[in-house]
Design a protein around this motif. Sequence first.
Motif, PDB file in Angstrom:
ATOM      1  N   LEU A 144      49.320  35.572  -6.750  1.00  0.00           N
ATOM      2  CA  LEU A 144      50.749  35.819  -6.900  1.00  0.00           C
ATOM      3  C   LEU A 144      51.307  36.159  -5.524  1.00  0.00           C
ATOM      4  O   LEU A 144      50.875  37.132  -4.901  1.00  0.00           O
ATOM      5  N   GLY A 145      52.237  35.365  -5.061  1.00  0.00           N
ATOM      6  CA  GLY A 145      52.779  35.571  -3.725  1.00  0.00           C
ATOM      7  C   GLY A 145      54.295  35.586  -3.705  1.00  0.00           C
ATOM      8  O   GLY A 145      54.946  34.812  -4.409  1.00  0.00           O
ATOM      9  N   LEU A 146      54.849  36.501  -2.918  1.00  0.00           N
ATOM     10  CA  LEU A 146      56.283  36.540  -2.681  1.00  0.00           C
ATOM     11  C   LEU A 146      56.502  36.623  -1.180  1.00  0.00           C
ATOM     12  O   LEU A 146      55.706  37.252  -0.464  1.00  0.00           O
ATOM     13  N   ASN A 147      57.564  36.011  -0.702  1.00  0.00           N
ATOM     14  CA  ASN A 147      57.908  36.100   0.712  1.00  0.00           C
ATOM     15  C   ASN A 147      59.295  36.726   0.833  1.00  0.00           C
ATOM     16  O   ASN A 147      60.246  36.273   0.202  1.00  0.00           O
ATOM     17  N   PHE A 148      59.383  37.797   1.626  1.00  0.00           N
ATOM     18  CA  PHE A 148      60.614  38.564   1.729  1.00  0.00           C
ATOM     19  C   PHE A 148      61.315  38.307   3.055  1.00  0.00           C
ATOM     20  O   PHE A 148      60.677  38.023   4.071  1.00  0.00           O
ATOM     21  N   ARG A 149      62.626  38.459   3.029  1.00  0.00           N
ATOM     22  CA  ARG A 149      63.407  38.390   4.259  1.00  0.00           C
ATOM     23  C   ARG A 149      63.501  39.766   4.929  1.00  0.00           C
ATOM     24  O   ARG A 149      63.586  39.854   6.144  1.00  0.00           O
ATOM     25  N   TYR A 150      63.521  40.822   4.133  1.00  0.00           N
ATOM     26  CA  TYR A 150      63.803  42.156   4.649  1.00  0.00           C
ATOM     27  C   TYR A 150      62.573  43.049   4.554  1.00  0.00           C
ATOM     28  O   TYR A 150      61.976  43.206   3.482  1.00  0.00           O
ATOM     29  N   PHE A 151      62.217  43.677   5.685  1.00  0.00           N
ATOM     30  CA  PHE A 151      61.057  44.553   5.724  1.00  0.00           C
ATOM     31  C   PHE A 151      61.189  45.702   4.721  1.00  0.00           C
ATOM     32  O   PHE A 151      60.217  46.077   4.065  1.00  0.00           O
ATOM     33  N   PHE A 152      62.362  46.303   4.634  1.00  0.00           N
ATOM     34  CA  PHE A 152      62.488  47.490   3.791  1.00  0.00           C
ATOM     35  C   PHE A 152      62.336  47.160   2.316  1.00  0.00           C
ATOM     36  O   PHE A 152      61.848  47.989   1.543  1.00  0.00           O
ATOM     37  N   VAL A 153      62.714  45.959   1.897  1.00  0.00           N
ATOM     38  CA  VAL A 153      62.489  45.557   0.511  1.00  0.00           C
ATOM     39  C   VAL A 153      60.994  45.382   0.265  1.00  0.00           C
ATOM     40  O   VAL A 153      60.440  45.861  -0.733  1.00  0.00           O
ATOM     41  N   ARG A 154      60.347  44.695   1.179  1.00  0.00           N
ATOM     42  CA  ARG A 154      58.897  44.467   1.057  1.00  0.00           C
ATOM     43  C   ARG A 154      58.133  45.784   1.004  1.00  0.00           C
ATOM     44  O   ARG A 154      57.217  45.969   0.189  1.00  0.00           O
ATOM     45  N   LYS A 155      58.512  46.742   1.868  1.00  0.00           N
ATOM     46  CA  LYS A 155      57.823  48.031   1.877  1.00  0.00           C
ATOM     47  C   LYS A 155      57.982  48.754   0.539  1.00  0.00           C
ATOM     48  O   LYS A 155      57.054  49.422   0.073  1.00  0.00           O
TER      49      LYS A 155
END
Length: 266
Positions: A144-155
């Motif tokens: 399961l993989g997601l790619n984020f634009r924003y570091f704070f969302v990913r964190k």
Amino acid sequence: MSDKTTDHDRYMRGPVLVRHGGRQESTTDQRLLDTQNSTDWLHEDPWRVLRIQSEFVNGFGALAEMPPAVTVFGSARQGEDTGYYALGRELGERLAAADYAVITGGGPGLMEAGNRGATEGGGMSVGLGIELPHEERLNPYIDLGLNFRYFFVRKTMFLKYSQAFVCLPGGFGTLDELFEALCLVQTGKITNYPIVLLGTSFWSGLVDWIRERLLAEGMISPEDLDLVMVTDSPEEAVEHIRAAHRGMAREADERAARDAADDARA
């Protein structure tokens, strides 16, 4: 000359994979946070809020039914021929055997090692990637993989869906993730989940500095040192995590029993 496009011609634009267009000159985070030279941002930034909201919604939706999980942080620059990679691969296998999903940043190197070990161990392997100029793809060992634009969302996703954190050797990104987890545990902003540093020769200098400078000069409390375990053994790391979770479960049961007794007396 073949016109076949290779993996190296593929680029991530947030969650979107494209084959053409080349590398970006800047990232979405940079465009959000840079100083604005005109008032155009007044018209652009409200729409960015909707994009940020959509990243949270997509992340929460994709990860909502995650089993208990451990996040593994580590360098993207350590290849398969290094001892650190072997350590991360064994860690992933042992976490899978203990019925934990493994979450990483989805990139190459030691992140790949953790995902690979989890996959080979029959466990769930998750990658949360980020839009960076020099990292374009999630590694191939991810269920399961997601790619984020924003570091704070990913964190936020790392912190929300993990019940423990293991740091393999790494650079600034790994240190950032380590100290954010430490700070949030220390201040009670998240549950006191176990944090493990794997690789004593790599981490010992940092641990000594924390003890000899931060503790000695009163910057932290003595009990703050207990927030981190340092070991060379993936087996010991996993058992430490399991023991911590068993203790939390006992405390929750005891608290529930006390609450029930209080309700009965009332």
